[in-house]
Design a protein around this motif. Structure first.
Motif, PDB file in Angstrom:
ATOM      1  N   ASP A  31     -81.873  77.884 -13.165  1.00 24.90           N
ATOM      2  CA  ASP A  31     -81.736  77.913 -14.622  1.00 24.90           C
ATOM      3  C   ASP A  31     -82.967  77.335 -15.321  1.00 24.90           C
ATOM      4  OD1 ASP A  31     -79.187  79.042 -14.417  1.00 24.90           O
ATOM      5  OD2 ASP A  31     -78.231  77.081 -14.298  1.00 24.90           O
ATOM      6  N   ASN A  32     -84.158  77.683 -14.827  1.00 26.24           N
ATOM      7  CA  ASN A  32     -85.431  77.244 -15.405  1.00 26.24           C
ATOM      8  C   ASN A  32     -85.600  75.734 -15.406  1.00 26.24           C
ATOM      9  OD1 ASN A  32     -86.484  79.841 -15.975  1.00 26.24           O
ATOM     10  ND2 ASN A  32     -85.062  79.976 -17.687  1.00 26.24           N
ATOM     11  N   ALA A  33     -85.055  75.073 -14.376  1.00 25.01           N
ATOM     12  CA  ALA A  33     -85.188  73.622 -14.250  1.00 25.01           C
ATOM     13  C   ALA A  33     -85.151  73.248 -12.774  1.00 25.01           C
ATOM     14  CB  ALA A  33     -84.062  72.909 -14.994  1.00 25.01           C
ATOM     15  N   ILE A  34     -85.651  72.063 -12.479  1.00 21.48           N
ATOM     16  CA  ILE A  34     -85.497  71.488 -11.145  1.00 21.48           C
ATOM     17  C   ILE A  34     -84.211  70.677 -11.185  1.00 21.48           C
ATOM     18  CG2 ILE A  34     -86.462  69.936  -9.417  1.00 21.48           C
ATOM     19  CD1 ILE A  34     -88.163  72.446  -9.803  1.00 21.48           C
ATOM     20  N   VAL A  35     -83.222  71.096 -10.408  1.00 21.70           N
ATOM     21  CA  VAL A  35     -81.921  70.438 -10.403  1.00 21.70           C
ATOM     22  C   VAL A  35     -81.581  69.976  -8.989  1.00 21.70           C
ATOM     23  CG1 VAL A  35     -81.060  71.705 -12.406  1.00 21.70           C
ATOM     24  CG2 VAL A  35     -80.662  72.611 -10.116  1.00 21.70           C
ATOM     25  N   LEU A  36     -80.732  68.982  -8.888  1.00 17.09           N
ATOM     26  CA  LEU A  36     -80.283  68.472  -7.604  1.00 17.09           C
ATOM     27  C   LEU A  36     -79.025  69.213  -7.192  1.00 17.09           C
ATOM     28  CD1 LEU A  36     -80.715  64.663  -8.330  1.00 17.09           C
ATOM     29  CD2 LEU A  36     -82.273  66.169  -7.072  1.00 17.09           C
ATOM     30  N   SER A  37     -79.057  69.759  -5.979  1.00 22.75           N
ATOM     31  CA  SER A  37     -77.866  70.433  -5.479  1.00 22.75           C
ATOM     32  C   SER A  37     -77.872  70.421  -3.956  1.00 22.75           C
ATOM     33  CB  SER A  37     -77.772  71.862  -6.015  1.00 22.75           C
ATOM     34  OG  SER A  37     -78.870  72.628  -5.596  1.00 22.75           O
ATOM     35  N   ASP A  64     -93.806  71.302 -16.703  1.00 25.71           N
ATOM     36  CA  ASP A  64     -94.516  70.776 -17.862  1.00 25.71           C
ATOM     37  C   ASP A  64     -93.474  70.096 -18.727  1.00 25.71           C
ATOM     38  OD1 ASP A  64     -97.041  71.776 -17.208  1.00 25.71           O
ATOM     39  OD2 ASP A  64     -96.594  73.728 -18.093  1.00 25.71           O
ATOM     40  N   VAL A  65     -93.719  68.834 -19.054  1.00 22.66           N
ATOM     41  CA  VAL A  65     -92.777  68.090 -19.875  1.00 22.66           C
ATOM     42  C   VAL A  65     -93.497  67.457 -21.056  1.00 22.66           C
ATOM     43  CG1 VAL A  65     -91.169  67.590 -18.002  1.00 22.66           C
ATOM     44  CG2 VAL A  65     -93.016  66.019 -18.454  1.00 22.66           C
ATOM     45  N   ARG A 117     -90.445  72.830 -19.015  1.00 17.98           N
ATOM     46  CA  ARG A 117     -90.627  74.209 -18.574  1.00 17.98           C
ATOM     47  C   ARG A 117     -91.157  74.219 -17.142  1.00 17.98           C
ATOM     48  NH1 ARG A 117     -93.333  77.221 -22.823  1.00 17.98           N
ATOM     49  NH2 ARG A 117     -91.195  77.300 -23.517  1.00 17.98           N
ATOM     50  N   LEU A 118     -90.579  75.089 -16.312  1.00 17.18           N
ATOM     51  CA  LEU A 118     -91.105  75.293 -14.965  1.00 17.18           C
ATOM     52  C   LEU A 118     -92.424  76.042 -15.040  1.00 17.18           C
ATOM     53  CD1 LEU A 118     -88.057  76.458 -12.801  1.00 17.18           C
ATOM     54  CD2 LEU A 118     -89.208  74.266 -12.753  1.00 17.18           C
ATOM     55  N   ARG A 119     -93.319  75.737 -14.098  1.00 17.79           N
ATOM     56  CA  ARG A 119     -94.578  76.476 -14.012  1.00 17.79           C
ATOM     57  C   ARG A 119     -94.956  76.613 -12.546  1.00 17.79           C
ATOM     58  NH1 ARG A 119     -98.006  72.682 -12.378  1.00 17.79           N
ATOM     59  NH2 ARG A 119     -97.867  70.613 -13.281  1.00 17.79           N
ATOM     60  N   ARG A 120     -95.640  77.700 -12.227  1.00 18.21           N
ATOM     61  CA  ARG A 120     -96.114  77.911 -10.860  1.00 18.21           C
ATOM     62  C   ARG A 120     -97.293  76.993 -10.600  1.00 18.21           C
ATOM     63  NH1 ARG A 120     -93.149  79.438  -7.061  1.00 18.21           N
ATOM     64  NH2 ARG A 120     -94.755  80.352  -5.821  1.00 18.21           N
TER      65      ARG A 120
END
Length: 151
Positions: free
Chosen positions: A32-38, A53-54, A60-63
């Motif tokens: 979902d366009n984020a780094i999440v813990l799962s 980028d914060v 926002r995620l970036r390559r």
């Protein structure tokens, strides 16, 4: 405390070994366009090559130019959700005992996260009336910490 550099094959072996030993492995994933813990079943689920980028009101995620598995800053979640969940069964009138908490292996924990877990332990685990559910969970975790490469 030991430190090591683990390559991609070693990381996959680590995840497989932890699962084989009964741990539920939790790590960062891109969702979902984020780094999440799962929970993950393979090192292939880690966000290789992704950074973030914060800024104020901005995430926002970036390559990235590399294939780093942990080359991102912390995401919007914390490990607390696994150690002190918002809902848990404490008691039942039908005599059912609460389930034993899962054995978690936290993969990719940062220094700031370790400090936050220690602070949580000081508040919930070391007071005059420790939270037994929290201390039970904390006593069953295995932590694999990583260095920060992005602030």
């Amino acid at each position: 405390m030991n430190s090591a550099v683990i390559d991609a094959a070693g990381l996959q072996q680590l995840v497989s070994t932890l699962i084989d030993r009964g741990y539920r492995v939790v790590g960062p994933t891109a969702s979902d366009n984020a780094i999440v813990l799962s929970e993950i079943a393979s090192a292939d689920e880690l966000p290789r090559g992704w950074g973030v980028d914060v800024g104020p009101g901005h995430y926002r995620l970036r390559r990235r130019d590399d294939d780093a598995a942990f080359g991102h800053s912390c995401g919007p979640q914390s490990w607390k959700q696994f150690l002190h969940p918002p809902r848990q069964k404490l008691w039942s009138s039908d005599g059912d005992e609460p389930e034993q908490p899962p054995r978690y292996a936290f993969l990719g924990v940062r220094g700031c996260d370790l400090a936050a877990i220690a602070k949580l332990d000081g508040v919930l685990g070391k007071g005059a009336h420790p939270d037994e559910c929290f201390t039970g969970r904390l006593g069953r975790i295995f932590v694999v910490a990583v260095n920060c490469s992005e602030p």
